[in-house]
Structures are given as C-alpha cells and as structure tokens.
Design an enzyme around this catalytic site. Structure first.
Site, short mmCIF file in Angstrom:
data_model
loop_
_atom_site.label_atom_id
_atom_site.label_comp_id
_atom_site.label_asym_id
_atom_site.label_seq_id
_atom_site.Cartn_x
_atom_site.Cartn_y
_atom_site.Cartn_z
N ASP A 59 0.01 -3.07 1.64
CA ASP A 59 0.94 -2.39 0.73
C ASP A 59 1.29 -0.99 1.22
O ASP A 59 0.47 -0.34 1.88
CB ASP A 59 0.31 -2.34 -0.68
CG ASP A 59 1.35 -2.04 -1.75
OD1 ASP A 59 2.56 -2.15 -1.47
OD2 ASP A 59 0.95 -1.70 -2.88
N ARG A 100 13.70 1.61 3.41
CA ARG A 100 12.49 0.81 3.23
C ARG A 100 12.26 -0.20 4.35
O ARG A 100 11.13 -0.47 4.74
CB ARG A 100 12.56 0.04 1.90
CG ARG A 100 12.56 0.91 0.66
CD ARG A 100 12.66 0.04 -0.60
NE ARG A 100 11.57 -0.93 -0.68
CZ ARG A 100 10.36 -0.66 -1.18
NH1 ARG A 100 10.11 0.54 -1.66
NH2 ARG A 100 9.42 -1.58 -1.20
N HIS A 141 8.96 -1.77 6.72
CA HIS A 141 8.55 -3.16 6.96
C HIS A 141 8.45 -3.44 8.47
O HIS A 141 7.55 -4.14 8.92
CB HIS A 141 9.51 -4.14 6.29
CG HIS A 141 9.52 -4.03 4.79
ND1 HIS A 141 8.36 -4.00 4.05
CD2 HIS A 141 10.53 -3.93 3.90
CE1 HIS A 141 8.67 -3.89 2.76
NE2 HIS A 141 9.98 -3.84 2.64
N GLU A 182 6.39 -12.65 -6.75
CA GLU A 182 7.15 -11.62 -7.48
C GLU A 182 8.10 -10.85 -6.56
O GLU A 182 9.12 -10.33 -7.01
CB GLU A 182 6.19 -10.66 -8.18
CG GLU A 182 5.46 -11.25 -9.39
CD GLU A 182 4.36 -12.25 -9.03
OE1 GLU A 182 3.85 -12.21 -7.88
OE2 GLU A 182 4.00 -13.08 -9.91
N ASN A 183 7.76 -10.81 -5.26
CA ASN A 183 8.62 -10.08 -4.32
C ASN A 183 10.01 -10.72 -4.17
O ASN A 183 10.96 -10.06 -3.73
CB ASN A 183 7.96 -9.99 -2.93
CG ASN A 183 6.77 -9.06 -2.87
OD1 ASN A 183 5.86 -9.24 -2.05
ND2 ASN A 183 6.73 -8.04 -3.72
N TRP A 184 10.16 -11.98 -4.57
CA TRP A 184 11.48 -12.62 -4.53
C TRP A 184 12.48 -11.87 -5.41
O TRP A 184 13.69 -11.96 -5.20
CB TRP A 184 11.41 -14.08 -5.00
CG TRP A 184 10.78 -15.04 -4.03
CD1 TRP A 184 9.62 -15.73 -4.20
CD2 TRP A 184 11.28 -15.43 -2.74
NE1 TRP A 184 9.36 -16.53 -3.10
CE2 TRP A 184 10.36 -16.36 -2.20
CE3 TRP A 184 12.40 -15.09 -1.98
CZ2 TRP A 184 10.54 -16.95 -0.94
CZ3 TRP A 184 12.58 -15.68 -0.73
CH2 TRP A 184 11.65 -16.60 -0.22
N ARG A 238 12.91 -8.69 -5.61
CA ARG A 238 13.38 -7.41 -5.04
C ARG A 238 14.86 -7.53 -4.69
O ARG A 238 15.40 -8.64 -4.63
CB ARG A 238 12.57 -7.09 -3.78
CG ARG A 238 11.14 -6.71 -4.12
CD ARG A 238 10.43 -6.13 -2.93
NE ARG A 238 9.09 -5.72 -3.32
CZ ARG A 238 8.28 -4.99 -2.58
NH1 ARG A 238 8.69 -4.57 -1.40
NH2 ARG A 238 7.09 -4.66 -3.00
N ARG A 258 -5.18 -2.60 -7.59
CA ARG A 258 -4.96 -3.87 -8.30
C ARG A 258 -4.82 -4.99 -7.30
O ARG A 258 -4.62 -4.77 -6.10
CB ARG A 258 -3.71 -3.78 -9.18
CG ARG A 258 -2.45 -3.34 -8.45
CD ARG A 258 -1.22 -3.31 -9.39
NE ARG A 258 -0.07 -2.76 -8.70
CZ ARG A 258 0.33 -1.48 -8.79
NH1 ARG A 258 -0.30 -0.64 -9.56
NH2 ARG A 258 1.39 -1.08 -8.10
C1 IPE Z 1 1.64 -6.90 -3.26
O1 IPE Z 1 2.33 -5.71 -3.13
C2 IPE Z 1 2.29 -7.96 -2.44
C3 IPE Z 1 2.20 -7.82 -1.00
C4 IPE Z 1 1.55 -6.89 -0.36
C5 IPE Z 1 2.86 -8.84 -0.24
P1 IPE Z 1 3.44 -5.26 -4.19
O2 IPE Z 1 3.97 -3.96 -3.73
O3 IPE Z 1 4.42 -6.34 -4.38
O4 IPE Z 1 2.58 -5.12 -5.52
P2 IPE Z 1 2.85 -4.25 -6.83
O5 IPE Z 1 4.22 -4.60 -7.30
O6 IPE Z 1 2.75 -2.82 -6.45
O7 IPE Z 1 1.77 -4.65 -7.77
C1 IPE Z 2 4.26 -4.02 1.11
O1 IPE Z 2 4.93 -2.81 1.04
C2 IPE Z 2 5.11 -5.10 1.73
C3 IPE Z 2 5.57 -6.13 0.77
C4 IPE Z 2 5.27 -6.17 -0.49
C5 IPE Z 2 6.41 -7.16 1.31
P1 IPE Z 2 5.89 -2.44 -0.16
O2 IPE Z 2 7.28 -2.86 0.20
O3 IPE Z 2 5.38 -2.98 -1.44
O4 IPE Z 2 5.80 -0.86 -0.15
P2 IPE Z 2 5.72 0.10 -1.41
O5 IPE Z 2 4.59 -0.37 -2.26
O6 IPE Z 2 7.02 0.01 -2.11
O7 IPE Z 2 5.46 1.45 -0.82
MG MG Z 3 4.11 -2.24 -2.83
#
Ligand code: IPE
Ligand code: IPE
Ligand code: MG
Length: 247
Positions: free
Chosen positions: A18, A31, A35, A65-67, A69, A192
């Site tokens: 994360d 962002r 990645h 849940e990332n779907w 975004r 978490r």
């Molecule tokens: C968890 O990170 C998922 C991955 C690292 C792939 P998120 O950034 O999606 O989690 P939340 O939303 O902060 O809980």
């Molecule tokens: C983790 O980084 C990668 C994925 C969840 C795919 P984030 O994209 O969640 O980065 P933050 O949490 O917004 O900084």
């Molecule tokens: Mg994150």
C-alpha cells in the site's frame, strides 16, 4: 544488514502493498507513477524472498474493492499487471518460481487472464518459491464463494453437513493447497487488513510500517522478518507449553 535467523524464516509471507498513490503525490506526480514504481519494488521483493529461501510469498496486488477506483487508474493497473506477467515469466522459469493466483479472475480481461493462466501452467512444476498474486481478491468474497460451493456439494449429497469441519471448509477457499501466512506485512502506515486473507490470517503475525510501498526495500523486509523472529507464537497456549514443546 539486519540480523535474521535463516533457520527460522516465516514459511509464508503475505504483503499488503500500500501507498503507491501517496508516494506519487509526495513527488508531485500522478498516481500511476506510484504504481509504476510499485512494480519495481515487487520485482526486488520477489527476488529478495527467493534468495532468502522464503517458500510462499503472497502479494495483494488488486482488491475486489479496487475495481471501483476511477476507470483510468483501473485500466493503468491492469496494463501494468499484463506487462509484469509478460516480463517476469522468464525470471520465474529461470529461478524455479511457481506462480499461483487467488481472487475472482472472471473480472479480469481476457489477455490478462490468458497471460496469468499461461504463466501458471508453465511454472506449475517449479519447486522453489511459490509466488501468489492476490488479484481481484476479497476475503469476504472468497469465503462467500466457498460457502456457496460447499452448500451445493451438501445439497447434492457429496458432503454430509455433519462432516463439515474447518479443514473441510478451507479446501473450498482459493488457498486450498496453500499454507496460512505466518507473517503479514502492510506498508504505508495503515493498520488494517482491507479484506485480505480474512480466514487465513487467524494466527498470522502482523507487521506494519510507515514506509510507502515504492520505498520498501530488502532492508525493510529484513526488519519485518527480524521483528517476526522476536515474537512468540502461542496459538492460544501458555508460554510454558510452547517452550516445553521446543525442548
Ligand atoms: C489494499 O489497499 C489493497 C491492495 C494493496 C491491493 P487499499 O489502498 O485498497 O486499501 P484501503 O482502501 O486503504 O483500505
Ligand atoms: C496500493 O497503493 C496499490 C493498490 C491498491 C493497487 P494505493 O494505490 O492504494 O496507494 P494509496 O493508498 O492511495 O497511497
Ligand atoms: Mg491504498
């Protein structure tokens, strides 16, 4: 280098990678650049774990849940994933790495699904480290799907309900043949699990670091392992019982 005991390494390390977005924000870039840098960290960490002799490494790459975004970010992540699979297949074959994935692959586009299944097939006989990508993964989704399959088997007489145990249930999960994680690492100062390995994490040791994923290094990994090695895993028993078992 941090002192770690190579004889008592965690058998299975799982990582919630994360902080890519915040890393990018701090650099004043979009962002997606976070990645891209995150993928570089993935390559370093996979190599470090393999060289150290870790047997299982699970990486939380994309959650259910990332779907939700913004579309642009989802598309960029999928492109990066596809590129990663193509560029790393050789590395996996050359280094005896077996690739597996956990998650709902139906949501992935065909070329990615194909690349993933191809690499999984080609590396299936490898006996070194097992690399597990958690893709389109959600712990609650996994448990719900398992319950659904098991209920069908029960209804159709393949498993009598009274014979359902936690071991039987675990065989319906994506992780059927994968041992539970010993150590779960989460970067970026979030405390978490975010729907990661809910069933499997029951007795995992948790390690949190403020370091953002793109800045995570081999040294940080060593720190997490050293910390893990200071812990006493009691699994509900008393300290005395544990030390007696080791005598
Ligand atoms: C968890 O990170 C998922 C991955 C690292 C792939 P998120 O950034 O999606 O989690 P939340 O939303 O902060 O809980
Ligand atoms: C983790 O980084 C990668 C994925 C969840 C795919 P984030 O994209 O969640 O980065 P933050 O949490 O917004 O900084
Ligand atoms: Mg994150």
């Amino acid at each position: 280098m941090r002192k770690i005991d190579f004889k008592s390494l965690p058998h299975h390390i799982a990582i919630v990678m994360d902080g890519n977005g915040r890393w990018a924000q701090r650099q004043g870039v979009g962002r997606i650049f976070g990645h891209i840098k995150g993928v570089k960290t993935v390559k370093h960490v996979v190599r470090a774990c393999r060289e150290m002799g870790i047997k299982f490494l699970t990486l939380y790459a994309f959650s259910m849940e990332n779907w939700d975004r913004p579309d642009r970010e989802v598309q960029a992540l999928m492109k990066l994933l596809e590129k990663y699979l193509h560029s790393e297949e050789r590395e996996m074959l050359d280094n005896n790495i077996r690739l597996l994935s956990i998650g709902n692959l139906e949501f992935l586009k065909d070329p990615i699904k194909k690349a993933l299944l191809e690499s999984t097939r080609k590396t299936s006989q490898n006996t070194g480290m097992t690399l597990i990508l958690a893709l389109s993964y959600g712990g609650r989704d996994e448990i719900t799907e398992a319950a659904k399959k098991m209920a069908t088997d029960a209804m159709e007489g393949r498993i009598p309900p009274q014979e359902i145990t936690k071991e039987v249930f675990a065989r319906y999960l994506y992780t059927a043949n994968i041992p539970d994680p010993d150590l779960i690492i989460r970067t970026s100062g979030e405390y978490r699990l975010s729907n990661f390995l809910l069933w499997q994490s029951a007795y995992a040791e948790l390690y949190f670091t403020e370091v953002l994923w793109p800045d995570f290094t081999r040294e940080e990994l060593m720190k997490a392992i050293a910390d893990y090695q200071q812990r006493q895993r009691r699994f509900g028993l008393t300290s005395e019982q544990i030390t007696k078992d080791f005598d």
